[in-house]
Design a protein around this motif. Structure first.
Motif, PDB file in Angstrom:
ATOM      1  N   ASP A  33       8.550   1.725  -6.986  1.00 25.96           N
ATOM      2  CA  ASP A  33       9.070   2.093  -5.682  1.00 25.96           C
ATOM      3  C   ASP A  33      10.688   1.971  -5.587  1.00 25.96           C
ATOM      4  O   ASP A  33      11.278   1.240  -4.682  1.00 25.96           O
ATOM      5  CB  ASP A  33       8.487   1.169  -4.588  1.00 25.96           C
ATOM      6  CG  ASP A  33       8.799   1.406  -3.170  1.00 25.96           C
ATOM      7  OD1 ASP A  33       8.863   2.740  -3.044  1.00 25.96           O
ATOM      8  OD2 ASP A  33       8.995   0.685  -2.439  1.00 25.96           O
ATOM      9  N   SER A  85      -1.489   5.800  -8.591  1.00 26.14           N
ATOM     10  CA  SER A  85      -1.606   5.595  -7.082  1.00 26.14           C
ATOM     11  C   SER A  85      -1.030   4.191  -6.806  1.00 26.14           C
ATOM     12  O   SER A  85      -1.354   3.487  -5.720  1.00 26.14           O
ATOM     13  CB  SER A  85      -3.028   5.405  -6.791  1.00 26.14           C
ATOM     14  OG  SER A  85      -3.437   6.742  -6.943  1.00 26.14           O
ATOM     15  N   GLU A  87       1.795   2.832  -6.019  1.00 24.52           N
ATOM     16  CA  GLU A  87       2.645   2.750  -4.671  1.00 24.52           C
ATOM     17  C   GLU A  87       1.713   2.760  -3.352  1.00 24.52           C
ATOM     18  O   GLU A  87       1.817   2.129  -2.600  1.00 24.52           O
ATOM     19  CB  GLU A  87       3.681   3.641  -4.515  1.00 24.52           C
ATOM     20  CG  GLU A  87       4.585   3.710  -3.554  1.00 24.52           C
ATOM     21  CD  GLU A  87       5.827   4.664  -3.480  1.00 24.52           C
ATOM     22  OE1 GLU A  87       6.362   4.666  -2.639  1.00 24.52           O
ATOM     23  OE2 GLU A  87       5.720   5.494  -4.343  1.00 24.52           O
ATOM     24  N   ASN A  88       0.613   3.651  -3.465  1.00 26.33           N
ATOM     25  CA  ASN A  88      -0.530   3.948  -2.332  1.00 26.33           C
ATOM     26  C   ASN A  88      -1.076   2.736  -2.212  1.00 26.33           C
ATOM     27  O   ASN A  88      -1.475   2.095  -1.041  1.00 26.33           O
ATOM     28  CB  ASN A  88      -0.768   5.293  -2.422  1.00 26.33           C
ATOM     29  CG  ASN A  88       0.052   6.182  -2.243  1.00 26.33           C
ATOM     30  OD1 ASN A  88       0.879   6.192  -1.614  1.00 26.33           O
ATOM     31  ND2 ASN A  88      -0.678   7.366  -2.751  1.00 26.33           N
ATOM     32  N   GLY A  92      -0.586   0.542   1.185  1.00 28.22           N
ATOM     33  CA  GLY A  92      -1.745   1.150   2.123  1.00 28.22           C
ATOM     34  C   GLY A  92      -3.058   0.423   1.669  1.00 28.22           C
ATOM     35  O   GLY A  92      -3.232  -0.455   0.901  1.00 28.22           O
ATOM     36  N   SER A  93      -3.996   1.397   2.087  1.00 32.09           N
ATOM     37  CA  SER A  93      -5.232   0.956   1.530  1.00 32.09           C
ATOM     38  C   SER A  93      -5.847   1.700   0.432  1.00 32.09           C
ATOM     39  O   SER A  93      -5.159   2.561   0.089  1.00 32.09           O
ATOM     40  CB  SER A  93      -6.165   1.197   2.837  1.00 32.09           C
ATOM     41  OG  SER A  93      -6.460   2.643   3.091  1.00 32.09           O
ATOM     42  N   ASP A  96      -6.394   5.323   1.281  1.00 35.52           N
ATOM     43  CA  ASP A  96      -5.416   6.106   1.480  1.00 35.52           C
ATOM     44  C   ASP A  96      -4.840   6.481   0.024  1.00 35.52           C
ATOM     45  O   ASP A  96      -4.410   7.494  -0.209  1.00 35.52           O
ATOM     46  CB  ASP A  96      -4.190   5.070   2.171  1.00 35.52           C
ATOM     47  CG  ASP A  96      -2.965   6.030   2.463  1.00 35.52           C
ATOM     48  OD1 ASP A  96      -2.996   7.213   2.456  1.00 35.52           O
ATOM     49  OD2 ASP A  96      -1.629   5.238   2.198  1.00 35.52           O
ATOM     50  N   ALA A  97      -5.002   5.583  -0.912  1.00 35.53           N
ATOM     51  CA  ALA A  97      -4.742   6.022  -2.513  1.00 35.53           C
ATOM     52  C   ALA A  97      -5.330   7.093  -2.961  1.00 35.53           C
ATOM     53  O   ALA A  97      -5.022   8.150  -3.443  1.00 35.53           O
ATOM     54  CB  ALA A  97      -4.768   4.772  -3.150  1.00 35.53           C
ATOM     55  N   TYR A  99      -6.947   9.401  -0.888  1.00 36.01           N
ATOM     56  CA  TYR A  99      -6.555  10.433  -0.289  1.00 36.01           C
ATOM     57  C   TYR A  99      -5.340  11.115  -0.681  1.00 36.01           C
ATOM     58  O   TYR A  99      -4.996  12.549  -0.692  1.00 36.01           O
ATOM     59  CB  TYR A  99      -6.283  10.112   1.300  1.00 36.01           C
ATOM     60  CG  TYR A  99      -5.805  11.360   2.140  1.00 36.01           C
ATOM     61  CD1 TYR A  99      -6.520  12.319   2.382  1.00 36.01           C
ATOM     62  CD2 TYR A  99      -4.459  11.385   2.446  1.00 36.01           C
ATOM     63  CE1 TYR A  99      -6.187  13.618   3.162  1.00 36.01           C
ATOM     64  CE2 TYR A  99      -4.068  12.533   3.255  1.00 36.01           C
ATOM     65  CZ  TYR A  99      -4.821  13.426   3.842  1.00 36.01           C
ATOM     66  OH  TYR A  99      -4.259  14.672   4.586  1.00 36.01           O
ATOM     67  N   GLN A 100      -4.228  10.408  -0.976  1.00 34.12           N
ATOM     68  CA  GLN A 100      -2.964  10.783  -1.690  1.00 34.12           C
ATOM     69  C   GLN A 100      -3.069  11.368  -3.409  1.00 34.12           C
ATOM     70  O   GLN A 100      -1.909  11.726  -3.662  1.00 34.12           O
ATOM     71  CB  GLN A 100      -2.018   9.828  -1.400  1.00 34.12           C
ATOM     72  CG  GLN A 100      -1.521   9.671  -0.047  1.00 34.12           C
ATOM     73  CD  GLN A 100      -0.852  10.613   0.899  1.00 34.12           C
ATOM     74  OE1 GLN A 100      -0.354  11.537   0.123  1.00 34.12           O
ATOM     75  NE2 GLN A 100      -1.117  10.844   2.170  1.00 34.12           N
ATOM     76  N   GLN A 104      -0.048  13.373  -6.089  1.00 36.22           N
ATOM     77  CA  GLN A 104       0.975  12.596  -7.002  1.00 36.22           C
ATOM     78  C   GLN A 104       1.228  13.304  -8.153  1.00 36.22           C
ATOM     79  O   GLN A 104       0.643  13.944  -9.023  1.00 36.22           O
ATOM     80  CB  GLN A 104       0.093  11.394  -7.464  1.00 36.22           C
ATOM     81  CG  GLN A 104      -0.214  10.331  -6.393  1.00 36.22           C
ATOM     82  CD  GLN A 104       0.889   9.751  -5.628  1.00 36.22           C
ATOM     83  OE1 GLN A 104       2.048   9.470  -6.293  1.00 36.22           O
ATOM     84  NE2 GLN A 104       0.732   9.281  -4.428  1.00 36.22           N
TER      85      GLN A 104
END
Length: 133
Positions: A33, A85, A87-88, A92-93, A96-97, A99-100, A104
């Motif tokens: 990050d 994943s 950072e997610n 986040g949850s 969310d990881a 989903y994203q 990436q």
């Protein structure tokens, strides 16, 4: 003698991951990050291309320097999926990881490296199976 061989395999795998993580540490994102909106000091250091290169380098270095064992490849896949994943997961949850994950760039770079290795492997296997006339 078997213990010495397994110790050498473990050490080689550990060294390959250490060098791959060192290469990952040289670039600022995605896992650490460093490319936030307030810290966007360099266009070259933040963006899509460094993420692609990081994924490519991580898979390439881990694969080429590590031993050819299933355990090493399994650990490589686990590290690769976590780092893409990270950072997610951190901000986040877990959902969310998930989903994203398709968005990436780190994964895309690693998949390019894996595609190159698999195609090279298949090319050499096909080439060996065809007899020379």
């Amino acid at each position: 003698m078997k213990v010495q061989g397994s110790l050498l395999t473990f050490t080689r795998s550990l060294g390959a991951f250490a060098i791959a993580f060192f290469c990952l540490w040289l670039f600022p994102s995605p896992a650490f990050d460093a490319c936030s909106h307030s810290n966007n000091t360099s266009i070259v250091g933040c963006g899509t291309w460094p993420d692609l290169l990081m994924g490519f380098l991580f898979v390439t270095v881990s694969y080429l320097l590590g031993p050819s064992s299933r355990i090493h490849y399994l650990v490589l896949i686990l590290f690769f999926t976590f780092l893409g994943s990270a950072e997610n997961i951190r901000f986040g949850s877990f959902y969310d990881a998930l989903y994203q994950a398709p968005f990436q760039e780190f994964y895309y770079g690693g998949l390019v490296a894996a595609f190159i290795f698999v195609s090279f492997y298949l090319f050499t296997r096909i080439r060996k199976s065809v007899p020379n006339k």
